[in-house]
Write an enzyme that holds these catalytic residues in place. Structure first.
Site, PDB file in Angstrom:
ATOM      1  CE  LYS A 167      -3.127  -0.971  14.059  1.00  0.00           C
ATOM      2  NZ  LYS A 167      -1.606  -1.635  14.268  1.00  0.00           N
ATOM      3  CD  GLU A 242       4.969  13.008  11.346  1.00  0.00           C
ATOM      4  OE1 GLU A 242       5.705  12.725  10.410  1.00  0.00           O
ATOM      5  OE2 GLU A 242       5.319  12.653  12.579  1.00  0.00           O
ATOM      6  CB  CYS A 276       8.970  11.246  10.692  1.00  0.00           C
ATOM      7  SG  CYS A 276       8.828  12.360  11.927  1.00  0.00           S
ATOM      8  CD  GLU A 375      10.831   7.377   5.911  1.00  0.00           C
ATOM      9  OE1 GLU A 375       9.679   6.797   5.597  1.00  0.00           O
ATOM     10  OE2 GLU A 375      10.731   8.413   6.818  1.00  0.00           O
TER      11      GLU A 375
HETATM   12  P1  NDP Z   1       3.063   1.754   8.409  1.00  0.00           P
HETATM   13  O1  NDP Z   1       3.065   2.945   7.902  1.00  0.00           O
HETATM   14  O2  NDP Z   1       2.708   0.505   7.392  1.00  0.00           O
HETATM   15  O3  NDP Z   1       2.520   1.363   9.749  1.00  0.00           O
HETATM   16  C1  NDP Z   1       2.026   2.644  10.609  1.00  0.00           C
HETATM   17  C2  NDP Z   1       0.775   2.214  11.380  1.00  0.00           C
HETATM   18  O4  NDP Z   1      -0.334   1.712  10.583  1.00  0.00           O
HETATM   19  C3  NDP Z   1       0.872   0.787  12.037  1.00  0.00           C
HETATM   20  O5  NDP Z   1       0.132   1.060  13.289  1.00  0.00           O
HETATM   21  C4  NDP Z   1       0.372  -0.210  10.964  1.00  0.00           C
HETATM   22  O6  NDP Z   1      -0.015  -1.267  11.887  1.00  0.00           O
HETATM   23  C5  NDP Z   1      -0.926   0.583  10.478  1.00  0.00           C
HETATM   24  N1  NDP Z   1      -0.957   0.114   9.251  1.00  0.00           N
HETATM   25  C6  NDP Z   1      -0.427  -0.725   8.256  1.00  0.00           C
HETATM   26  N2  NDP Z   1      -1.470  -1.069   7.452  1.00  0.00           N
HETATM   27  C7  NDP Z   1      -2.495  -0.358   7.399  1.00  0.00           C
HETATM   28  C8  NDP Z   1      -3.705  -0.168   6.662  1.00  0.00           C
HETATM   29  N3  NDP Z   1      -3.825  -0.868   5.562  1.00  0.00           N
HETATM   30  N4  NDP Z   1      -4.797   0.586   7.237  1.00  0.00           N
HETATM   31  C9  NDP Z   1      -4.584   1.258   8.237  1.00  0.00           C
HETATM   32  N5  NDP Z   1      -3.345   1.051   9.054  1.00  0.00           N
HETATM   33  C10 NDP Z   1      -2.309   0.220   8.756  1.00  0.00           C
HETATM   34  O7  NDP Z   1       4.702   1.400   8.653  1.00  0.00           O
HETATM   35  P2  NDP Z   1       5.883   0.254   8.540  1.00  0.00           P
HETATM   36  O8  NDP Z   1       5.612  -0.326  10.238  1.00  0.00           O
HETATM   37  O9  NDP Z   1       5.226  -0.970   7.962  1.00  0.00           O
HETATM   38  O10 NDP Z   1       7.030   0.830   8.302  1.00  0.00           O
HETATM   39  C11 NDP Z   1       7.504   0.916   6.966  1.00  0.00           C
HETATM   40  C12 NDP Z   1       8.149   2.252   6.839  1.00  0.00           C
HETATM   41  O11 NDP Z   1       7.323   3.202   7.236  1.00  0.00           O
HETATM   42  C13 NDP Z   1       9.290   2.639   7.698  1.00  0.00           C
HETATM   43  O12 NDP Z   1      10.499   1.735   7.213  1.00  0.00           O
HETATM   44  C14 NDP Z   1       9.436   3.993   7.559  1.00  0.00           C
HETATM   45  O13 NDP Z   1      10.254   4.238   6.417  1.00  0.00           O
HETATM   46  C15 NDP Z   1       7.967   4.598   7.412  1.00  0.00           C
HETATM   47  N6  NDP Z   1       7.733   4.979   8.929  1.00  0.00           N
HETATM   48  C16 NDP Z   1       7.627   6.344   9.022  1.00  0.00           C
HETATM   49  C17 NDP Z   1       7.315   6.755  10.424  1.00  0.00           C
HETATM   50  C18 NDP Z   1       7.064   8.242  10.512  1.00  0.00           C
HETATM   51  O14 NDP Z   1       7.225   8.666  11.696  1.00  0.00           O
HETATM   52  N7  NDP Z   1       7.115   8.789   9.549  1.00  0.00           N
HETATM   53  C19 NDP Z   1       6.811   5.965  11.411  1.00  0.00           C
HETATM   54  C20 NDP Z   1       7.070   4.405  11.189  1.00  0.00           C
HETATM   55  C21 NDP Z   1       7.078   4.027   9.864  1.00  0.00           C
HETATM   56  P3  NDP Z   1       0.861  -2.635  11.854  1.00  0.00           P
HETATM   57  O15 NDP Z   1       2.100  -2.194  12.656  1.00  0.00           O
HETATM   58  O16 NDP Z   1       0.150  -3.574  12.653  1.00  0.00           O
HETATM   59  O17 NDP Z   1       1.457  -2.989  10.576  1.00  0.00           O
END
Ligand code: NDP
Length: 486
Positions: A167, A242, A276, A375
């Site tokens: 996904k 992660e 990250c 973050e």
């Molecule tokens: P999320 O953690 O919400 O998204 C990561 C993935 O999870 C996306 O594919 C998202 O889908 C999916 N997702 C969201 N909600 C659910 C759920 N309830 N159940 C299962 N999967 C879900 O990150 P955000 O995009 O909202 O970003 C927010 C913050 O997360 C950033 O500002 C940053 O701080 C952190 N982040 C950290 C990352 C890392 O590498 N450690 C990478 C990305 C974000 P969808 O995109 O459709 O919401």
């Protein structure tokens, strides 16, 4: 979407737009999959798992090697898709895509070398373990490095005999769909690799909650990771997380300052800070702090922020409007909590609809400020001065996160002593983070569980079966268990 080897719309025909972050305009519509589509993908992956797990490891490896070749042959297109859909600037996206075959080749090489162990049990017996695939694995991907993060988890999963349902993040679905085209061409059997696009709360949550899913790999925020672990826990899936970080970059008084400044800039500006491991807390020893900040500002003045497709660009936009608004909000919070030394605005030369933010440096940041603890995931750093190593370590460890740290220090004893005392998953000394397939990556505390990459990742995609055989051919002769306290 790509389910069971076929291209398909969402079952109800729903779509959503994917937007180009450097202009704010719609690129195309993407299927909006939900629980029904996830169920179709997981069932296809369950059927495919029956034969994929018993396919010769050598044959699985050959398909991954072919896939690696196809990534190389399609590198230009993949890099352009990443630049357009995620805002990664093209020159960097090209470097990244050129490196991706390494992950597929590493795990192709490992496929026929991973096994269990023999166990020295008492008596005339043979006792050993098999490492078996989990079955269907779910891969929930974020938007910062869409293709890297997809490949780094599906490569070990597939090599070790699992089938996959991916996904992608809703903002960056396109490279996963292009990759599915290459998987098809590489000859992986139908159902072994599937992609369902859609929203996290619909498709992502349905995938994590599906009882047919035996393993989940998630990269993203700690908050969503917690929810994914809860959903996976309901059907006892193995979960790798992660998650986020607030990684320190520490400059010691004996550091080589030119290099340290360059890495500090990489630390918070690389991928516009959407990394990250971003070095978003900069700890400067008080002896070198003033000089360091002068050099840092001079370096930032040369940074080219702009159109990802311009060859001179060194930093592109943030990946979405939602994320842009979030980072801008943190900058406003920072202005209340600390002193703005550099940036804080929008680069004047960038496209009006794009989600661009200037590299931003806050100094005199109190250690309990929100910008020092949370973050931000944007090109923003919080500078703090230090003089005592013990206080430094206490401040760094006083964080819910524990992903990564960088130490810039010539005295190797100081560097290693500090590295040993930090509560983080990885420490780089006089170097910046270079993600590699052979080195384990993951966090302590709320930064995650399990490891991506390295042989440590094997645990995330396998389960142990213990087999014991009595070689005496007669139970009467076998006395060693008779006195066991059962
Ligand atoms: P999320 O953690 O919400 O998204 C990561 C993935 O999870 C996306 O594919 C998202 O889908 C999916 N997702 C969201 N909600 C659910 C759920 N309830 N159940 C299962 N999967 C879900 O990150 P955000 O995009 O909202 O970003 C927010 C913050 O997360 C950033 O500002 C940053 O701080 C952190 N982040 C950290 C990352 C890392 O590498 N450690 C990478 C990305 C974000 P969808 O995109 O459709 O919401």
């Amino acid at each position: 979407m790509y389910i069971n080897g076929r291209w398909t719309p969402a079952h109800n025909g729903a779509t959503f737009p994917t937007v180009e972050p450097s202009t704010g305009s719609t690129i195309t519509e993407v299927p909006r999959g939900n629980a029904v589509d996830i169920d179709a993908a997981v069932r296809a992956a369950e059927r495919a798992a029956v034969s994929w797990q018993f396919t010769d490891a050598v044959a699985r490896a050959a398909m991954l090697r072919r896939l690696a070749e196809l990534v190389t042959e399609n590198a230009d297109e993949l890099a352009s898709i990443e630049a357009m859909d995620s805002g990664h600037y093209l020159a960097k996206a090209r470097e990244l895509v050129a490196a991706l075959p390494l992950w597929l080749e590493y795990w192709a090489g490992a496929a026929d070398k991973i096994g269990g162990r023999t166990i020295a049990v008492p008596g005339n017996k043979l006792s050993f373990t098999l490492l078996e695939p989990l079955g269907v694995t779910a891969h929930i991907i974020p938007w910062n490095y869409p293709l890297l993060i997809l490949i780094r988890s599906v490569a070990p999963a597939l090599a070790l005999g699992n089938t996959c349902v991916v996904k992608p993040a809703e903002d960056t679905s396109l490279s996963a769909l292009k990759f599915a085209e290459l998987v098809h061409e590489a000859g992986l059997p139908d159902g072994v690799f599937n992609v369902v696009t859609g929203y996290g709360e619909e498709a992502g949550a349905a995938l994590a909650a599906h009882p047919g899913v035996r393993g989940i790999t998630f990269t993203g925020s700690t908050e969503t990771g917690r929810e994914v672990a809860r959903l996976g826990g309901q059907h006892i899936a193995q979960v790798n997380l992660e998650l986020g970080g607030k990684s320190p970059l520490v400059v010691f008084p004996d550091a080589a300052l030119d290099d340290a400044v360059e890495v500090a800039v990489q630390g918070f500006c690389s991928r516009a800070g959407q990394v990250c491991v971003a070095g978003s807390r900069l700890f400067l020893h008080e002896e070198i702090a003033d000089r360091f900040l002068e050099m840092l500002v001079a370096r930032l003045e040369m940074a080219e922020v702009g159109d990802p497709f311009d060859e001179n660009t060194q930093m592109g936009p943030l990946a979405s409007k939602k994320h842009y608004d979030r980072v801008r909000e943190y900058i406003e919070i920072g202005k209340q909590e600390a002193r703005l030394l550099y940036g804080g605005g929008r680069p004047s030369q960038t496209a009006r609809g794009g989600f661009f933010v200037e590299p931003t440096v806050f100094v005199d940041v109190p250690k309990d400020a929100r910008i020092a603890r949370e973050e931000i995931f944007g090109p923003v750093t919080a500078v703090m001065r230090w003089s005592s190593v013990d206080d430094l370590i206490a401040t760094i460890n006083d964080s819910e996160y524990g992903l990564f740290a960088v130490l810039w220090c010539q005295d190797i004893t100081n560097a290693l002593d500090t590295a040993k005392r930090l509560q983080v998953g990885a420490v780089m000394i006089n170097d910046w983070f270079g993600e590699l397939p052979m080195a384990p990556h993951g966090g302590h505390k709320q930064s995650g569980v399990g490891r991506e990459e390295g042989l440590e990742a094997v645990h995330g995609y396998t389960q142990v079966k213990h087999i014991g055989i009595n070689l005496d051919r007669s139970l009467a002769k076998s006395t060693d268990w008779a006195g066991a306290p059962l």
